[in-house]
Every structure is written in C-alpha cells, then in structure tokens.
Design a protein around this motif. Sequence first.
Motif, PDB file in Angstrom:
ATOM      1  N   ASP A  74       5.914 -14.382 -58.099  1.00 18.63           N
ATOM      2  CA  ASP A  74       5.815 -15.751 -58.568  1.00 18.63           C
ATOM      3  C   ASP A  74       6.414 -15.904 -59.959  1.00 18.63           C
ATOM      4  O   ASP A  74       6.189 -15.050 -60.829  1.00 18.63           O
ATOM      5  CB  ASP A  74       4.336 -16.151 -58.560  1.00 18.63           C
ATOM      6  CG  ASP A  74       4.115 -17.567 -59.012  1.00 18.63           C
ATOM      7  OD1 ASP A  74       3.643 -17.737 -60.152  1.00 18.63           O
ATOM      8  OD2 ASP A  74       4.409 -18.483 -58.228  1.00 18.63           O
ATOM      9  N   GLU A  75       7.118 -16.982 -60.184  1.00 19.53           N
ATOM     10  CA  GLU A  75       7.752 -17.249 -61.479  1.00 19.53           C
ATOM     11  C   GLU A  75       6.729 -17.295 -62.613  1.00 19.53           C
ATOM     12  O   GLU A  75       6.970 -16.793 -63.706  1.00 19.53           O
ATOM     13  CB  GLU A  75       8.514 -18.577 -61.386  1.00 19.53           C
ATOM     14  CG  GLU A  75       9.306 -18.942 -62.599  1.00 19.53           C
ATOM     15  CD  GLU A  75      10.060 -20.253 -62.402  1.00 19.53           C
ATOM     16  OE1 GLU A  75      10.069 -21.059 -63.345  1.00 19.53           O
ATOM     17  OE2 GLU A  75      10.630 -20.465 -61.321  1.00 19.53           O
ATOM     18  N   ASN A 108      18.264  -4.237 -66.395  1.00 15.26           N
ATOM     19  CA  ASN A 108      18.755  -5.491 -65.812  1.00 15.26           C
ATOM     20  C   ASN A 108      17.635  -6.286 -65.142  1.00 15.26           C
ATOM     21  O   ASN A 108      17.893  -7.244 -64.420  1.00 15.26           O
ATOM     22  CB  ASN A 108      19.934  -5.245 -64.856  1.00 15.26           C
ATOM     23  CG  ASN A 108      19.564  -4.401 -63.678  1.00 15.26           C
ATOM     24  OD1 ASN A 108      18.461  -3.865 -63.625  1.00 15.26           O
ATOM     25  ND2 ASN A 108      20.466  -4.263 -62.743  1.00 15.26           N
ATOM     26  N   GLY A 109      16.386  -5.903 -65.395  1.00 16.47           N
ATOM     27  CA  GLY A 109      15.242  -6.693 -64.949  1.00 16.47           C
ATOM     28  C   GLY A 109      14.759  -6.404 -63.548  1.00 16.47           C
ATOM     29  O   GLY A 109      13.944  -7.151 -63.018  1.00 16.47           O
ATOM     30  N   ASP A 110      15.226  -5.326 -62.934  1.00 16.28           N
ATOM     31  CA  ASP A 110      14.739  -4.965 -61.607  1.00 16.28           C
ATOM     32  C   ASP A 110      13.396  -4.262 -61.738  1.00 16.28           C
ATOM     33  O   ASP A 110      13.222  -3.388 -62.585  1.00 16.28           O
ATOM     34  CB  ASP A 110      15.729  -4.039 -60.890  1.00 16.28           C
ATOM     35  CG  ASP A 110      17.036  -4.748 -60.567  1.00 16.28           C
ATOM     36  OD1 ASP A 110      17.001  -5.967 -60.286  1.00 16.28           O
ATOM     37  OD2 ASP A 110      18.089  -4.091 -60.601  1.00 16.28           O
ATOM     38  N   MET A 111      12.445  -4.647 -60.876  1.00 14.33           N
ATOM     39  CA  MET A 111      11.104  -4.058 -60.913  1.00 14.33           C
ATOM     40  C   MET A 111      10.935  -3.080 -59.756  1.00 14.33           C
ATOM     41  O   MET A 111      11.342  -3.359 -58.627  1.00 14.33           O
ATOM     42  CB  MET A 111      10.039  -5.144 -60.813  1.00 14.33           C
ATOM     43  CG  MET A 111      10.007  -6.072 -62.012  1.00 14.33           C
ATOM     44  SD  MET A 111       8.704  -7.316 -61.879  1.00 14.33           S
ATOM     45  CE  MET A 111       7.271  -6.336 -62.238  1.00 14.33           C
ATOM     46  N   ALA A 121      15.921  -9.630 -69.541  1.00 16.14           N
ATOM     47  CA  ALA A 121      16.570  -9.555 -68.228  1.00 16.14           C
ATOM     48  C   ALA A 121      15.607  -9.981 -67.120  1.00 16.14           C
ATOM     49  O   ALA A 121      16.000 -10.702 -66.195  1.00 16.14           O
ATOM     50  CB  ALA A 121      17.085  -8.148 -67.984  1.00 16.14           C
ATOM     51  N   LEU A 122      14.362  -9.576 -67.208  1.00 15.26           N
ATOM     52  CA  LEU A 122      13.359  -9.946 -66.223  1.00 15.26           C
ATOM     53  C   LEU A 122      13.130 -11.455 -66.242  1.00 15.26           C
ATOM     54  O   LEU A 122      13.114 -12.111 -65.193  1.00 15.26           O
ATOM     55  CB  LEU A 122      12.053  -9.202 -66.517  1.00 15.26           C
ATOM     56  CG  LEU A 122      10.894  -9.404 -65.573  1.00 15.26           C
ATOM     57  CD1 LEU A 122      11.252  -8.965 -64.163  1.00 15.26           C
ATOM     58  CD2 LEU A 122       9.675  -8.618 -66.069  1.00 15.26           C
ATOM     59  N   TYR A 123      12.999 -12.016 -67.427  1.00 10.41           N
ATOM     60  CA  TYR A 123      12.753 -13.444 -67.573  1.00 10.41           C
ATOM     61  C   TYR A 123      13.953 -14.271 -67.117  1.00 10.41           C
ATOM     62  O   TYR A 123      13.801 -15.379 -66.591  1.00 10.41           O
ATOM     63  CB  TYR A 123      12.410 -13.757 -69.035  1.00 10.41           C
ATOM     64  CG  TYR A 123      11.961 -15.176 -69.242  1.00 10.41           C
ATOM     65  CD1 TYR A 123      10.714 -15.588 -68.790  1.00 10.41           C
ATOM     66  CD2 TYR A 123      12.775 -16.095 -69.882  1.00 10.41           C
ATOM     67  CE1 TYR A 123      10.292 -16.899 -68.978  1.00 10.41           C
ATOM     68  CE2 TYR A 123      12.357 -17.403 -70.080  1.00 10.41           C
ATOM     69  CZ  TYR A 123      11.113 -17.790 -69.617  1.00 10.41           C
ATOM     70  OH  TYR A 123      10.699 -19.086 -69.804  1.00 10.41           O
ATOM     71  N   ALA A 124      15.161 -13.748 -67.274  1.00 13.84           N
ATOM     72  CA  ALA A 124      16.376 -14.489 -66.940  1.00 13.84           C
ATOM     73  C   ALA A 124      16.662 -14.544 -65.439  1.00 13.84           C
ATOM     74  O   ALA A 124      17.450 -15.363 -64.995  1.00 13.84           O
ATOM     75  CB  ALA A 124      17.579 -13.875 -67.658  1.00 13.84           C
ATOM     76  N   LYS A 125      16.008 -13.704 -64.662  1.00  7.75           N
ATOM     77  CA  LYS A 125      16.266 -13.689 -63.209  1.00  7.75           C
ATOM     78  C   LYS A 125      15.787 -14.993 -62.571  1.00  7.75           C
ATOM     79  O   LYS A 125      14.722 -15.504 -62.904  1.00  7.75           O
ATOM     80  CB  LYS A 125      15.570 -12.506 -62.551  1.00  7.75           C
ATOM     81  CG  LYS A 125      16.254 -11.189 -62.811  1.00  7.75           C
ATOM     82  CD  LYS A 125      15.636 -10.127 -61.928  1.00  7.75           C
ATOM     83  CE  LYS A 125      16.443  -8.875 -61.947  1.00  7.75           C
ATOM     84  NZ  LYS A 125      17.644  -8.916 -61.151  1.00  7.75           N
ATOM     85  N   ASP A 126      16.583 -15.493 -61.618  1.00  5.08           N
ATOM     86  CA  ASP A 126      16.180 -16.696 -60.889  1.00  5.08           C
ATOM     87  C   ASP A 126      15.032 -16.401 -59.930  1.00  5.08           C
ATOM     88  O   ASP A 126      14.066 -17.146 -59.844  1.00  5.08           O
ATOM     89  CB  ASP A 126      17.364 -17.280 -60.117  1.00  5.08           C
ATOM     90  CG  ASP A 126      18.409 -17.885 -61.043  1.00  5.08           C
ATOM     91  OD1 ASP A 126      18.033 -18.353 -62.139  1.00  5.08           O
ATOM     92  OD2 ASP A 126      19.593 -17.888 -60.673  1.00  5.08           O
ATOM     93  N   ASP A 127      15.160 -15.334 -59.183  1.00  9.37           N
ATOM     94  CA  ASP A 127      14.121 -14.904 -58.251  1.00  9.37           C
ATOM     95  C   ASP A 127      13.836 -13.437 -58.519  1.00  9.37           C
ATOM     96  O   ASP A 127      14.742 -12.614 -58.479  1.00  9.37           O
ATOM     97  CB  ASP A 127      14.587 -15.063 -56.798  1.00  9.37           C
ATOM     98  CG  ASP A 127      14.805 -16.517 -56.419  1.00  9.37           C
ATOM     99  OD1 ASP A 127      13.888 -17.328 -56.649  1.00  9.37           O
ATOM    100  OD2 ASP A 127      15.894 -16.836 -55.905  1.00  9.37           O
ATOM    101  N   VAL A 128      12.576 -13.131 -58.762  1.00  9.77           N
ATOM    102  CA  VAL A 128      12.223 -11.741 -59.019  1.00  9.77           C
ATOM    103  C   VAL A 128      11.595 -11.152 -57.757  1.00  9.77           C
ATOM    104  O   VAL A 128      10.623 -11.681 -57.228  1.00  9.77           O
ATOM    105  CB  VAL A 128      11.248 -11.607 -60.205  1.00  9.77           C
ATOM    106  CG1 VAL A 128      10.837 -10.157 -60.401  1.00  9.77           C
ATOM    107  CG2 VAL A 128      11.890 -12.144 -61.475  1.00  9.77           C
TER     108      VAL A 128
END
Length: 179
Positions: free
Chosen positions: A128-129, A30-33, A98-105
């Motif tokens: 940073d985006e 789900n794009g969580d780092m 999923a990582l790219y789709a996140k508004d704020d990472v």
Amino acid sequence: MTQDTIRFEEGKPCPVQVAGTGGGLSISANGDMLLIGSIPNPTEEQIAAWNGKWRAKLITESEFPAIPIFAIGSEDWILEAPCNPCDNEKEAPGFCEALYAKDDVTMAAILVDSETGLIRKIKQVPLDEMFIERLVLSWNPFRYEANDYNKSFTAQEFAQKVGDIFKMRSSRELWMTSW
C-alpha cells in the motif's frame, strides 16, 4: 568486469545466507524490497498462506524507527521484519528516496525452509502507498550516522531495542496496536 546476479527459484537453495528464523527485510538502492522468511519445515498450510493475501502494518515506538509487520494469509500468521535504516543506508545509499519515488511498490517475498535452506515459495506482494509513505517518513531521521541532531542505532543497539520491544508484547498484541 562481470556482474553477478542473484536468482531465487522455488525448490533451489536460497542464494542469500539466512541466519536464524523469522523475517529479514532489505531494500536496494533502486527501492526494490526483498523479504526472506525463514522458518523450519513450512507446512502445506503455511505455503498456501504465503501465496495468499498479505497485509502490512508498522510497529512504532517512541524515538525508534518503525518495524514492518506482516499478516500472511490471515491474522493467524504474523511475521515481523525489523530493519535498521542506518545499516540499510550503508548497504544501499538513497534507498528511502528510491522507495518513495516508485509508483507501485511490490515486495519480493521468499519463503525458505530454515532446516534445508531450500526456497519453498516466492510471491510478489503489492504494498500500500500509505504503508510505504509512513515507513519512509519513520526511517528518514535514522538513516545517517548519529550527530547532535539525530539518533541512529548501531547493529547491537538496534538488536537490543528490538529484543526489548518483543519482550514487552507478543506479535499478536503488536499487530493489533500497529497502524
């Protein structure tokens, strides 16, 4: 069926086995780092730096996925976090999208004392985006098994290539030449 969850708590043993020292980066489906930094006996200065300002760049080499590199607290502490997109895709399919789709990472950064296995500091690090966009663009071609049109790296090839990169230049030199 029960689902086990992993909890990270300061002062408690790290629930994820950390081999060796340095930075290990993983990304969920789900794009969580998650970054686990494992160092022997972190000093109070290092713990304070971990809680300070972070900056992120990418080491780029021809025909190789970009390697995230972080300045922690200042440019006095540089931590590399090599991650093989092909291996990550097997563990967490679709992570790039999923990582790219996140508004704020925001990356969870866990500092572990490699001598004791105890978590010394946890920090949520906003990224940073532009860093995320460049990372995803660099990693996308290396996500799948190699075929006639792309080149991916086995774990052994990836480790060898990363070793070669770090033999040629120091972390400081890599930080200064990264974007």
